[in-house]
Motif scaffolding. Structure first.
Motif, mmCIF file in Angstrom:
data_model
loop_
_atom_site.group_PDB
_atom_site.id
_atom_site.type_symbol
_atom_site.label_atom_id
_atom_site.label_comp_id
_atom_site.label_asym_id
_atom_site.label_seq_id
_atom_site.Cartn_x
_atom_site.Cartn_y
_atom_site.Cartn_z
ATOM 1 N N THR A 259 87.051 130.905 78.309
ATOM 2 C CA THR A 259 88.072 131.509 79.175
ATOM 3 C C THR A 259 87.492 132.419 80.258
ATOM 4 N N LYS A 260 86.250 132.857 80.077
ATOM 5 C CA LYS A 260 85.660 133.787 81.038
ATOM 6 C C LYS A 260 84.640 133.144 81.977
ATOM 7 N N THR A 261 84.310 131.887 81.746
ATOM 8 C CA THR A 261 83.364 131.198 82.615
ATOM 9 C C THR A 261 84.028 130.827 83.933
ATOM 10 N N VAL A 262 83.353 131.129 85.041
ATOM 11 C CA VAL A 262 83.867 130.808 86.373
ATOM 12 C C VAL A 262 82.727 130.263 87.226
ATOM 13 N N PRO A 263 83.053 129.508 88.282
ATOM 14 C CA PRO A 263 82.012 129.038 89.192
ATOM 15 C C PRO A 263 81.223 130.216 89.759
ATOM 16 N N GLY A 264 79.935 129.999 89.946
ATOM 17 C CA GLY A 264 79.079 131.056 90.474
ATOM 18 C C GLY A 264 78.302 131.788 89.404
ATOM 19 N N MET A 265 78.801 131.773 88.161
ATOM 20 C CA MET A 265 78.035 132.329 87.048
ATOM 21 C C MET A 265 76.821 131.445 86.797
ATOM 22 N N THR A 266 75.819 132.002 86.160
ATOM 23 C CA THR A 266 74.698 131.175 85.742
ATOM 24 C C THR A 266 74.970 130.599 84.359
ATOM 25 N N VAL A 299 74.294 112.498 76.268
ATOM 26 C CA VAL A 299 74.937 113.526 75.451
ATOM 27 C C VAL A 299 74.253 114.877 75.643
ATOM 28 N N HIS A 300 72.990 114.875 76.050
ATOM 29 C CA HIS A 300 72.279 116.102 76.406
ATOM 30 C C HIS A 300 71.660 115.919 77.780
ATOM 31 N N GLU A 301 72.131 116.680 78.746
ATOM 32 C CA GLU A 301 71.575 116.647 80.092
ATOM 33 C C GLU A 301 71.837 117.994 80.746
ATOM 34 N N GLU A 302 71.451 118.139 82.003
ATOM 35 C CA GLU A 302 71.697 119.382 82.728
ATOM 36 C C GLU A 302 73.198 119.551 82.972
ATOM 37 N N PRO A 303 73.688 120.814 83.007
ATOM 38 C CA PRO A 303 72.972 122.078 82.832
ATOM 39 C C PRO A 303 72.936 122.493 81.361
ATOM 40 N N VAL A 311 70.502 128.427 86.590
ATOM 41 C CA VAL A 311 71.304 127.437 87.313
ATOM 42 C C VAL A 311 72.717 127.973 87.493
ATOM 43 N N LYS A 312 73.199 127.991 88.738
ATOM 44 C CA LYS A 312 74.551 128.486 89.007
ATOM 45 C C LYS A 312 75.567 127.371 88.814
ATOM 46 N N LEU A 313 76.643 127.706 88.137
ATOM 47 C CA LEU A 313 77.673 126.714 87.850
ATOM 48 C C LEU A 313 78.486 126.415 89.102
ATOM 49 N N GLU A 314 78.755 125.129 89.313
ATOM 50 C CA GLU A 314 79.552 124.674 90.448
ATOM 51 C C GLU A 314 80.647 123.750 89.948
ATOM 52 N N GLN A 315 81.687 123.636 90.763
ATOM 53 C CA GLN A 315 82.787 122.744 90.410
ATOM 54 C C GLN A 315 82.254 121.337 90.169
ATOM 55 N N GLY A 316 82.700 120.722 89.080
ATOM 56 C CA GLY A 316 82.268 119.365 88.737
ATOM 57 C C GLY A 316 81.176 119.300 87.696
ATOM 58 N N MET A 317 80.551 120.436 87.400
ATOM 59 C CA MET A 317 79.554 120.419 86.331
ATOM 60 C C MET A 317 80.262 120.331 84.982
ATOM 61 N N ALA A 318 79.709 119.548 84.083
ATOM 62 C CA ALA A 318 80.331 119.341 82.773
ATOM 63 C C ALA A 318 79.318 119.664 81.680
ATOM 64 N N SER A 338 83.928 119.994 74.951
ATOM 65 C CA SER A 338 83.410 119.505 76.228
ATOM 66 C C SER A 338 84.283 120.066 77.338
ATOM 67 N N VAL A 339 83.651 120.656 78.354
ATOM 68 C CA VAL A 339 84.400 121.291 79.437
ATOM 69 C C VAL A 339 83.849 120.842 80.781
ATOM 70 N N VAL A 340 84.665 121.044 81.823
ATOM 71 C CA VAL A 340 84.224 120.775 83.193
ATOM 72 C C VAL A 340 84.617 121.963 84.054
ATOM 73 N N VAL A 341 83.742 122.342 84.972
ATOM 74 C CA VAL A 341 84.002 123.485 85.844
ATOM 75 C C VAL A 341 85.016 123.086 86.923
ATOM 76 N N THR A 342 86.026 123.928 87.089
ATOM 77 C CA THR A 342 87.057 123.717 88.110
ATOM 78 C C THR A 342 86.880 124.769 89.211
#
Length: 359
Positions: A259-266, A299-303, A311-318, A338-342
């Motif tokens: 719930t606290k993860t947002v784009p721009g965080m590492t 099943v295991h890849e970046e990030p 690595v900074k999180l960007e929209q579309g990273m899963a 499993s989550v994806v960054v919005t």
């Protein structure tokens, strides 16, 4: 998927290299849609700086490849010839002296064939380039991830209904396999019970589930080649008070990270969101793995969601969020989604209940 656009992006990120070589595997599939099984026979897909591609492959395979992808040239070889002459022809035709290869995926024997053809060949690692291309998922990839997650949720729900004293771990794994196959998907699961749940990578056995056990199920689903990964932990009968406390700790830590993860965080900061809470509750030494890993074609890849990953999180990273606490010889709890960054946070693709599950 727009494979031509992916190839063009690859070329733009790889200037100054005469040819980019790919072997059978996920990167070849990502760039072309070709599914090629690796074998002892050499197969190379070449990407040139111009809008051209070529292939070095066994002659008996050429027909099926020509019908699925546009190629400038195919350099084929028979089993009794071996691939060396075909490699030399390709390198000479396109004046190739500097190549890019996948260090993570190309085997030593495959690389040796190239070096044997041109001993002074310059070789560059493409790992960072490929990572940059694959780390953000396009809308179509996210749709496939959602479908995999939906199947994973259905399989988890069916598995939950099978858990009871007297049932073996392997029986539950079998039920999961049936559900996944019925959805025309692939996958695998690990089921651990009792003290074995303290082993983060325990594998399924024929152990019989007993009253008072913990049971966790770690389930991976591939649908149209894209992965969902989910873990849930269940109590069979009256929960052990300490393990119940552990469950609540993991549940809150996982919720904080989701719930606290947002784009721009590492990626490292996401790990800290979960790990810091577990530390505060006194279980620092029992959270013994990273908080998550990327998902996509693998099943295991970046990030990788691990401490100090910048690595900074960007929209579309899963990726997954999967904190766990493991008490030796007692039991372990893990909750994984499993989550994806919005644009504003993360969307959980897997949705099966994370609450306290008592059977």
């Amino acid at each position: 998927m727009d494979y031509q656009e992916r190839l063009q992006k690859l070329r733009r990120e790889s200037t100054g290299i005469d040819c980019l070589f790919f072997v059978p595997g996920v990167n070849l599939y990502y760039l072309t849609g070709l599914k090629v099984s690796g074998s002892e026979r050499l197969f190379l897909f070449g990407v040139l700086p111009s809008a051209r591609t070529f292939m070095i492959a066994p002659s008996f395979e050429i027909g099926r490849f020509r019908s699925t992808i546009e190629l400038d040239t195919v350099f084929s070889y028979r089993d009794d010839q071996g691939p060396l002459s075909a490699i030399k022809q390709a390198l000479k035709r396109y004046s190739i002296k500097k190549i890019g290869v996948e260090f993570k995926y190309m085997k030593l024997w495959e690389l040796e064939w190239l070096k044997q053809a041109v001993p002074k060949l310059q070789i560059i690692d493409l790992s960072d380039t490929i990572k940059k291309l694959r780390i953000r998922k396009c809308p179509e990839e996210i749709r496939q991830l959602r479908k995999s997650a939906y199947i994973a949720d259905r399989a988890m729900a069916q598995a939950r209904n099978e858990i009871r004293p007297g049932v073996t771990e392997s029986r539950i794994e079998g039920v999961i396999s049936e559900v996944v196959k019925s959805r025309r998907a692939d996958g695998f699961a690990a089921v651990a019970s009792g003290p074995r749940t303290a082993l983060p990578h325990a594998r399924t056995t024929d152990r019989i589930i007993r009253e008072g056990d913990l049971v966790w199920i770690d389930l991976v689903v591939y649908y149209n080649s894209y992965v969902a990964d989910i873990t849930r932990t269940f109590f069979v009968g009256r929960p052990d008070p300490q393990l119940l406390e552990v469950y609540k700790t993991v549940m809150i830590a996982q919720r904080r990270a989701r719930t606290k993860t947002v784009p721009g965080m590492t990626a490292g900061e996401v790990d800290t969101l979960a790990r810091s809470y577990i530390d505060q509750q006194g279980y620092r030494d029992y959270f013994i793995h990273r908080t998550g890993h990327g998902i996509g074609l693998e099943v295991h890849e970046e990030p990788y969601i691990v401490e100090n990953n910048l690595v900074k999180l960007e929209q579309g990273m899963a990726f997954t969020i999967e904190p766990g606490i493991y008490l030796p010889d007692r039991g372990g709890v893990r909750i994984e989604d499993s989550v994806v960054v919005t644009e504003e946070g993360v969307e959980s693709l897997t949705k099966f209940s994370r609450g306290i599950n008592i059977i």
